[in-house]
Design a protein around this motif. Sequence first.
Motif, mmCIF file in Angstrom:
data_model
loop_
_atom_site.group_PDB
_atom_site.id
_atom_site.type_symbol
_atom_site.label_atom_id
_atom_site.label_comp_id
_atom_site.label_asym_id
_atom_site.label_seq_id
_atom_site.Cartn_x
_atom_site.Cartn_y
_atom_site.Cartn_z
ATOM 1 N N VAL B 97 0.834 -1.205 0.000
ATOM 2 C CA VAL B 97 0.000 0.000 0.000
ATOM 3 C C VAL B 97 0.868 1.255 0.000
ATOM 4 C CG1 VAL B 97 -1.960 -1.144 1.084
ATOM 5 C CG2 VAL B 97 -0.209 -0.077 2.514
ATOM 6 N N ARG B 98 2.030 1.177 0.622
ATOM 7 C CA ARG B 98 2.934 2.329 0.557
ATOM 8 C C ARG B 98 3.346 2.604 -0.894
ATOM 9 N NH1 ARG B 98 5.034 4.576 4.941
ATOM 10 N NH2 ARG B 98 4.755 3.519 6.951
ATOM 11 N N ARG B 99 3.729 1.532 -1.568
ATOM 12 C CA ARG B 99 4.172 1.722 -2.945
ATOM 13 C C ARG B 99 3.046 2.241 -3.828
ATOM 14 N NH1 ARG B 99 7.819 -2.715 -5.644
ATOM 15 N NH2 ARG B 99 8.963 -2.004 -3.807
ATOM 16 N N LEU B 100 1.860 1.664 -3.654
ATOM 17 C CA LEU B 100 0.740 2.103 -4.479
ATOM 18 C C LEU B 100 0.356 3.543 -4.158
ATOM 19 C CD1 LEU B 100 -1.549 -1.057 -4.553
ATOM 20 C CD2 LEU B 100 -0.107 -0.134 -6.372
ATOM 21 N N SER B 101 0.482 3.926 -2.902
ATOM 22 C CA SER B 101 0.159 5.303 -2.545
ATOM 23 C C SER B 101 1.118 6.273 -3.211
ATOM 24 C CB SER B 101 0.221 5.470 -1.023
ATOM 25 O OG SER B 101 -0.710 4.627 -0.385
ATOM 26 N N GLU B 102 2.379 5.868 -3.326
ATOM 27 C CA GLU B 102 3.381 6.760 -3.901
ATOM 28 C C GLU B 102 3.234 6.870 -5.418
ATOM 29 O OE1 GLU B 102 6.890 4.938 -2.488
ATOM 30 O OE2 GLU B 102 6.683 5.679 -0.433
ATOM 31 N N SER B 103 2.893 5.774 -6.059
ATOM 32 C CA SER B 103 2.712 5.849 -7.510
ATOM 33 C C SER B 103 1.819 4.720 -7.987
ATOM 34 C CB SER B 103 4.072 5.761 -8.220
ATOM 35 O OG SER B 103 4.552 4.442 -8.203
ATOM 36 N N HIS B 104 0.829 5.081 -8.747
ATOM 37 C CA HIS B 104 -0.041 4.073 -9.362
ATOM 38 C C HIS B 104 -0.622 4.662 -10.632
ATOM 39 C CE1 HIS B 104 -3.476 6.374 -7.894
ATOM 40 N NE2 HIS B 104 -2.894 6.420 -6.727
ATOM 41 N N SER B 105 -0.901 3.787 -11.576
ATOM 42 C CA SER B 105 -1.385 4.235 -12.871
ATOM 43 C C SER B 105 -2.873 4.575 -12.786
ATOM 44 C CB SER B 105 -1.173 3.138 -13.914
ATOM 45 O OG SER B 105 -1.975 2.012 -13.584
ATOM 46 N N ALA B 106 -3.346 5.177 -13.849
ATOM 47 C CA ALA B 106 -4.776 5.512 -13.911
ATOM 48 C C ALA B 106 -5.620 4.249 -13.979
ATOM 49 C CB ALA B 106 -5.043 6.408 -15.124
ATOM 50 N N ARG B 110 -8.614 2.998 -11.392
ATOM 51 C CA ARG B 110 -9.953 2.633 -11.847
ATOM 52 C C ARG B 110 -10.340 1.241 -11.353
ATOM 53 N NH1 ARG B 110 -9.753 3.279 -17.683
ATOM 54 N NH2 ARG B 110 -9.323 1.054 -17.735
ATOM 55 N N ARG B 111 -9.401 0.316 -11.444
ATOM 56 C CA ARG B 111 -9.701 -1.045 -10.978
ATOM 57 C C ARG B 111 -9.969 -1.055 -9.472
ATOM 58 N NH1 ARG B 111 -5.535 -5.472 -12.990
ATOM 59 N NH2 ARG B 111 -6.972 -6.707 -11.735
ATOM 60 N N GLU B 144 -1.573 -7.323 -7.321
ATOM 61 C CA GLU B 144 -1.541 -7.312 -8.786
ATOM 62 C C GLU B 144 -1.216 -5.920 -9.320
ATOM 63 O OE1 GLU B 144 -5.214 -8.755 -10.286
ATOM 64 O OE2 GLU B 144 -4.677 -10.872 -10.080
ATOM 65 N N LEU B 145 -1.752 -4.911 -8.656
ATOM 66 C CA LEU B 145 -1.552 -3.550 -9.142
ATOM 67 C C LEU B 145 -0.093 -3.125 -9.040
ATOM 68 C CD1 LEU B 145 -4.748 -1.769 -7.774
ATOM 69 C CD2 LEU B 145 -4.303 -2.765 -10.014
ATOM 70 N N ILE B 186 -8.945 2.163 3.076
ATOM 71 C CA ILE B 186 -7.587 1.906 2.584
ATOM 72 C C ILE B 186 -7.454 2.385 1.142
ATOM 73 C CG2 ILE B 186 -5.964 0.075 1.960
ATOM 74 C CD1 ILE B 186 -7.046 -1.512 4.370
ATOM 75 N N ALA B 187 -8.448 2.032 0.316
ATOM 76 C CA ALA B 187 -8.412 2.451 -1.081
ATOM 77 C C ALA B 187 -8.382 3.975 -1.187
ATOM 78 C CB ALA B 187 -9.617 1.877 -1.830
ATOM 79 N N GLU B 188 -9.164 4.619 -0.358
ATOM 80 C CA GLU B 188 -9.204 6.083 -0.408
ATOM 81 C C GLU B 188 -7.846 6.682 -0.059
ATOM 82 O OE1 GLU B 188 -11.975 9.684 1.452
ATOM 83 O OE2 GLU B 188 -12.164 7.611 2.140
#
Lengths: 245, 245
Positions: B97-106, B110-111, B144-145, B186-188
């Motif tokens: 979640v740390r990594r996804l918070s720092e950078s994630h694609s569009a 959406r997913r 997966e993300l 968490i998602a938010e």
Amino acid sequence: MPRKPRKGDVAADEAVYGAIRRAMHMGRLSPGTKLQEPALARVLGVSRERVRKALHRLVHEGWLTAIPNRGTFVPSLTVEEMREIYDVRSMLEGAIVRRLSESHSAVAARRLKAHVAEEKAATRRADRGRLFELSGEFHVLLAELCGNDELTRLLRGLLIRSTMHFSIAAPQQFTNCAGPHDHGDIAEAILSGRADRAAKLMLGHLTGLVDLQAGRPARNQPVDLQVAFRGIDGQPAQSTGSRRP
Amino acid sequence: MPRKPRKGDVAADEAVYGAIRRAMHMGRLSPGTKLQEPALARVLGVSRERVRKALHRLVHEGWLTAIPNRGTFVPSLTVEEMREIYDVRSMLEGAIVRRLSESHSAVAARRLKAHVAEEKAATRRADRGRLFELSGEFHVLLAELCGNDELTRLLRGLLIRSTMHFSIAAPQQFTNCAGPHDHGDIAEAILSGRADRAAKLMLGHLTGLVDLQAGRPARNQPVDLQVAFRGIDGQPAQSTGSRRP
DNA sequence: ACGTCAAGAAATGTGCACATTCTGTTGGAG
DNA sequence: CTCCAACAGAATGTGCACATTTCTTGACGT
């Protein structure tokens, strides 16, 4: 006649499994090599069913890849797969060193110091074989010091796959980790309770390992199983945990 | 011309494997239950060797435990083992979640939004079965993300073992995760780029799950394999009348 | 000459029968 | 009455033989 498989010998299974694993670890088997069951059975001096069972186990563990009705092959790891493994290791081991930096027992500190000392001793003796083992065990030791068996088991699996790429891609080079200096620095940061520094060092250490292997493509060359398993016999490997209910 | 189904079908292995796995997932098999090969072969309508292979695979994956010359048994997970699994998950998923918070694609955003919306819809419909699935898939989705197959595979294994404890200990209760609110929060946090908050929420979420199961001891009661595998089959069951002596 | 097809050979997958080991029971001795 | 031991029954482990599939080699036709 070296040795005849006796009745109910559970060690025979481990011997076959360990022999193949050791051959891969020593870089005797190039990626793409087909491991034929009759040939292996003849070389190792066991029945085909025993080879079969060991092959299935290795396939399931990710060491080998099986194609139905075609056979089992030594996988050719791509750089991308290796990067992913080291990425997961970074996540786990980053958290591990952070936790150990924040709190660790006196016994843990002593074991960590002892391990680093042993690595330095092996370095002075130029004992590359021992250093190869110790370098890998350092990372397992950190997991063990967390007191989480599941964590230890998982990290050991990742480490095995890491060294597998080492073995397959660069069998001659026996430097498992970039150098013992890294391990010493990491241990020092942990013992002094500097979590951020320890985590940063560990991440740098792992990325360094990736870069070390990145430009080292694996070459596919045919291998004769007879010579690949020369001198590799039934020394029983470490048994994986089989827990009682 | 489509090849007709031969008897040497690899799907049969998966069917047996899936049947046992499903029975465990549905809580049909109590811890300590012995899975006898002849009985399973008779119930599932396959040969004993096929059952044997599936059992070996399940043992190696950690679902079952084997004792040489004694048989394979459904393990009785202790609370301590469960804590260890969730501890490892905390390490991995905290980093995720740390990594996804720092950078994630569009696409990732959406997913993630779509999944949370689906969970909320399932909650409104009171579809507990679907919610059970979605709750588990949420954690796999986060892996997966990150775009790391190795990470996804590893986390899926941990999640399976988590739900195994759920299934064995409390098969009636279909609440996989404490609630969809946690996942939404968490998602938010991830989508708004608040890494520390996302990691903190995930850690709290996982520890909450542990506490939820901690006081729920598994009970050991004898199980009849005939009824345990009723309605669970790889292939549609033939009429119950014909049976060989 | 090259591509295609067919037949033989070898390897993989599977079922079967037997050897070994464990469990539950029964009988007898203390 | 209790405990130990031998026995019968069943379950697990293993080797073997056979069926199926794939690869190789050779010949044939275009």
